[in-house]
Scaffold this motif. Structure first.
Motif, PDB file in Angstrom:
ATOM      1  N   GLU A 193      -0.322   0.911  15.350  1.00 41.90           N
ATOM      2  CA  GLU A 193      -0.580   0.080  14.166  1.00 41.90           C
ATOM      3  C   GLU A 193      -1.451   0.819  13.160  1.00 41.90           C
ATOM      4  OE1 GLU A 193      -1.912  -4.444  12.932  1.00 41.90           O
ATOM      5  OE2 GLU A 193      -1.485  -3.934  15.027  1.00 41.90           O
ATOM      6  N   GLU A 194      -2.405   1.612  13.630  1.00 48.43           N
ATOM      7  CA  GLU A 194      -3.242   2.398  12.722  1.00 48.43           C
ATOM      8  C   GLU A 194      -2.392   3.379  11.923  1.00 48.43           C
ATOM      9  OE1 GLU A 194      -6.097   4.254  15.233  1.00 48.43           O
ATOM     10  OE2 GLU A 194      -7.474   2.545  15.216  1.00 48.43           O
ATOM     11  N   VAL A 195      -1.470   4.068  12.606  1.00 48.39           N
ATOM     12  CA  VAL A 195      -0.621   5.056  11.923  1.00 48.39           C
ATOM     13  C   VAL A 195       0.320   4.367  10.937  1.00 48.39           C
ATOM     14  CG1 VAL A 195       1.255   6.716  12.282  1.00 48.39           C
ATOM     15  CG2 VAL A 195      -0.789   6.786  13.732  1.00 48.39           C
ATOM     16  N   LEU A 196       0.906   3.243  11.348  1.00 44.84           N
ATOM     17  CA  LEU A 196       1.807   2.516  10.456  1.00 44.84           C
ATOM     18  C   LEU A 196       1.060   1.969   9.239  1.00 44.84           C
ATOM     19  CD1 LEU A 196       3.834   0.715  13.238  1.00 44.84           C
ATOM     20  CD2 LEU A 196       4.750   2.412  11.632  1.00 44.84           C
ATOM     21  N   THR A 197      -0.173   1.540   9.443  1.00 41.56           N
ATOM     22  CA  THR A 197      -0.987   1.089   8.321  1.00 41.56           C
ATOM     23  C   THR A 197      -1.191   2.212   7.313  1.00 41.56           C
ATOM     24  OG1 THR A 197      -2.158  -0.557   9.665  1.00 41.56           O
ATOM     25  CG2 THR A 197      -3.255   0.181   7.650  1.00 41.56           C
ATOM     26  N   LEU A 198      -1.455   3.421   7.810  1.00 44.24           N
ATOM     27  CA  LEU A 198      -1.649   4.566   6.913  1.00 44.24           C
ATOM     28  C   LEU A 198      -0.383   4.889   6.134  1.00 44.24           C
ATOM     29  CD1 LEU A 198      -3.729   6.895   9.267  1.00 44.24           C
ATOM     30  CD2 LEU A 198      -4.570   5.597   7.287  1.00 44.24           C
ATOM     31  N   LEU A 199       0.766   4.847   6.799  1.00 48.72           N
ATOM     32  CA  LEU A 199       2.022   5.121   6.106  1.00 48.72           C
ATOM     33  C   LEU A 199       2.312   4.043   5.066  1.00 48.72           C
ATOM     34  CD1 LEU A 199       4.240   6.321   9.100  1.00 48.72           C
ATOM     35  CD2 LEU A 199       3.185   7.729   7.325  1.00 48.72           C
ATOM     36  N   ARG A 200       2.038   2.785   5.424  1.00 49.19           N
ATOM     37  CA  ARG A 200       2.253   1.688   4.477  1.00 49.19           C
ATOM     38  C   ARG A 200       1.338   1.830   3.268  1.00 49.19           C
ATOM     39  NH1 ARG A 200       6.409  -1.376   3.285  1.00 49.19           N
ATOM     40  NH2 ARG A 200       5.742  -0.848   1.184  1.00 49.19           N
ATOM     41  N   GLN A 201       0.080   2.188   3.501  1.00 43.98           N
ATOM     42  CA  GLN A 201      -0.861   2.391   2.403  1.00 43.98           C
ATOM     43  C   GLN A 201      -0.440   3.570   1.522  1.00 43.98           C
ATOM     44  OE1 GLN A 201      -4.489   2.771   4.674  1.00 43.98           O
ATOM     45  NE2 GLN A 201      -5.171   0.728   4.077  1.00 43.98           N
ATOM     46  N   ALA A 202       0.082   4.614   2.151  1.00 43.38           N
ATOM     47  CA  ALA A 202       0.527   5.777   1.372  1.00 43.38           C
ATOM     48  C   ALA A 202       1.612   5.379   0.380  1.00 43.38           C
ATOM     49  CB  ALA A 202       1.036   6.870   2.306  1.00 43.38           C
ATOM     50  N   VAL A 203       2.466   4.445   0.771  1.00 38.24           N
ATOM     51  CA  VAL A 203       3.517   3.954  -0.120  1.00 38.24           C
ATOM     52  C   VAL A 203       2.939   3.018  -1.176  1.00 38.24           C
ATOM     53  CG1 VAL A 203       5.637   2.569  -0.218  1.00 38.24           C
ATOM     54  CG2 VAL A 203       5.312   4.215   1.640  1.00 38.24           C
ATOM     55  N   ASP A 204       2.216   1.996  -0.740  1.00 40.53           N
ATOM     56  CA  ASP A 204       1.798   0.937  -1.659  1.00 40.53           C
ATOM     57  C   ASP A 204       0.636   1.336  -2.558  1.00 40.53           C
ATOM     58  OD1 ASP A 204       3.676  -0.996  -0.887  1.00 40.53           O
ATOM     59  OD2 ASP A 204       2.491  -1.537   0.851  1.00 40.53           O
ATOM     60  N   HIS A 205      -0.295   2.103  -2.044  1.00 46.06           N
ATOM     61  CA  HIS A 205      -1.479   2.449  -2.826  1.00 46.06           C
ATOM     62  C   HIS A 205      -1.323   3.757  -3.597  1.00 46.06           C
ATOM     63  CE1 HIS A 205      -4.100  -0.158   0.092  1.00 46.06           C
ATOM     64  NE2 HIS A 205      -3.216  -0.847  -0.574  1.00 46.06           N
ATOM     65  N   ASP A 206      -0.538   4.700  -3.047  1.00 49.41           N
ATOM     66  CA  ASP A 206      -0.453   6.026  -3.650  1.00 49.41           C
ATOM     67  C   ASP A 206       0.935   6.380  -4.165  1.00 49.41           C
ATOM     68  OD1 ASP A 206      -3.186   6.524  -2.998  1.00 49.41           O
ATOM     69  OD2 ASP A 206      -2.578   6.931  -0.942  1.00 49.41           O
ATOM     70  N   GLY A 207       1.905   5.488  -3.975  1.00 48.96           N
ATOM     71  CA  GLY A 207       3.236   5.720  -4.516  1.00 48.96           C
ATOM     72  C   GLY A 207       4.062   6.746  -3.778  1.00 48.96           C
ATOM     73  N   HIS A 208       3.672   7.104  -2.546  1.00 47.83           N
ATOM     74  CA  HIS A 208       4.474   8.035  -1.761  1.00 47.83           C
ATOM     75  C   HIS A 208       5.774   7.376  -1.306  1.00 47.83           C
ATOM     76  CE1 HIS A 208       1.660  11.368  -1.497  1.00 47.83           C
ATOM     77  NE2 HIS A 208       0.680  10.521  -1.194  1.00 47.83           N
ATOM     78  N   THR A 209       6.715   8.201  -0.891  1.00 46.59           N
ATOM     79  CA  THR A 209       7.981   7.747  -0.325  1.00 46.59           C
ATOM     80  C   THR A 209       8.031   8.183   1.125  1.00 46.59           C
ATOM     81  OG1 THR A 209       9.034   8.055  -2.480  1.00 46.59           O
ATOM     82  CG2 THR A 209      10.494   7.826  -0.567  1.00 46.59           C
ATOM     83  N   VAL A 210       8.390   7.259   2.018  1.00 42.83           N
ATOM     84  CA  VAL A 210       8.431   7.560   3.452  1.00 42.83           C
ATOM     85  C   VAL A 210       9.797   7.194   4.010  1.00 42.83           C
ATOM     86  CG1 VAL A 210       7.463   7.017   5.723  1.00 42.83           C
ATOM     87  CG2 VAL A 210       5.942   7.172   3.739  1.00 42.83           C
TER      88      VAL A 210
END
Length: 258
Positions: A193-210
């Motif tokens: 869950e910690e890793v998935l939270t980071l990936l989700r934040q990378a998309v929503d907060h920083d505009g990354h694509t995963v």
């Protein structure tokens, strides 16, 4: 919490009209021997700021799709574009440079270099590209909650912490797209869950694509969309996927579920 994050980048793109594709696959096939297709023609576009989960039974072509999309394998036919760059137009040196500078990778095994410190591991993609990391690697570590562990060696960290370092390393170059291959497959539920939270934040907060390959419905439910493959064919998609719905689809396809 992930539910309230979801859709933020979509709304921004709709308001500004800046809806560009991070990844485009146009008729991509992969034939390993005559008549045996690991991928049938795949047509896929992934907008910037999108979190896509790729799912399906073992041997369905998930990893082949990821490898072709990331330039780790060349398709037999069709074209792959990262942003506006067509991968087939690049020689091996240029393709290596593109992967290093514009693509981030997170694998099931974290692949940290045990002889380098945590901070040095995160800085490695920058240094390999001839860049001075400055404090970018330290900021990336702080973003994954490990700002105080930069001097530690990888064997001193837990598996979940090592995978968080791997996420920081994938993001430190501010890539066009991050490919994650079973990033939670070796983790306990809390670390996953910690890793998935980071990936989700990378998309929503920083505009990354995963783009994430996973067999786990819980992991896929963090994505904006789930894509389903079977026998190398794209057979379904779910917007705003829920774990229960994903399990149902995978059961119909004969896939493994966590």
């Amino acid at each position: 919490m992930k539910r309230q994050w979801r859709g933020r980048t979509t709304a921004i793109a709709e308001q500004t009209g800046t809806w560009h594709h991070a990844l485009t696959l146009d008729g991509v096939t992969r034939e390993y021997r005559p008549g045996v297709l690991a991928l049938h023609p795949i047509h896929l576009t992934v907008p910037r700021g999108r979190f896509l989960a790729v799912m399906g039974p073992s041997g369905c072509g998930k990893s082949t799709l990821l490898q072709c999309a990331a330039g780790l394998d060349r398709p037999t036919a069709g074209t792959v574009r990262i942003g506006g760059t067509q991968l087939s137009s690049l020689n091996e040196a240029a393709l290596t440079r593109l992967r290093r500078e514009r693509i981030g990778f997170v694998f099931q095994a974290h692949h940290l270099v045990p002889s380098l410190s945590v901070a040095e591991n995160v800085a490695l993609p920058l240094m390999l590209g001839g860049e001075s990391p400055g404090d970018r690697h330290l900021r990336a570590l702080a973003a994954v909650g490990l700002g105080d562990r930069g001097g530690a060696m990888p064997p001193e960290l837990s598996g979940g912490q090592c995978q968080r370092v791997a996420v920081a390393r994938a993001l430190v170059t501010t890539p066009d797209i991050v490919f994650a291959d079973e990033p939670t497959g070796a983790l306990d539920p809390a670390a996953a869950e910690e890793v998935l939270t980071l990936l989700r934040q990378a998309v929503d907060h920083d505009g990354h694509t995963v783009v994430m390959v996973t067999h786990d419905p819980f992991a896929a439910a963090w994505a904006d969309e789930a894509l389903f493959l079977t026998r190398g064919k794209l057979v379904g998609r779910q917007e705003r996927p829920e774990a229960a719905d994903i399990r149902r689809v995978l059961k119909e396809l004969g896939g493994r579920t966590a």
